[in-house]
Design a protein around this motif. Sequence first.
Motif: not given
Length: 143
Positions: A13-16, A19, A60-61
């Motif tokens: 759920g982390t975008e960056s 965040t 992340i991503k």
Amino acid sequence: MDKTVNLVKLSVGTESVETLAAWQAEYAARWPDGLPRHVTRMWPKRETEILNGGSIFWVIKGQIQCRQRILRMEEVIGEDGVRRCAIVLEPEIHMTQTALKRPFQGWRYLKVEDSPADLSGTRKQEEPLPAELSQALAEIGVI
């Protein structure tokens, strides 16, 4: 000399990285010492190696992008009465070279020699791989 091992964990759920830092700051305030934690059901069997200078590398991503040094592990009993492990983290987040990582559940051990290096102080982030290259690497199983 004792060995060191790191952990790698998806930051769901982390975008960056920003965040991740904001989320950690918000929840760290709940703890008496104000340090960020990651609470997990499983207690790492390789605790001694982790506490010998290990870090948690955050995915992340789909890419490892940063890490935090692990300070200690604490027992936490949830409202459901289940014993959990709180991995207590250094608040400083260190940006790393990016490394593609396929999705997985939970956390995994990450050998020091397989861990991405920290970026130098002057570089705050790496340029992302072009989408076509990223897709090609995924197709051949590199990520």
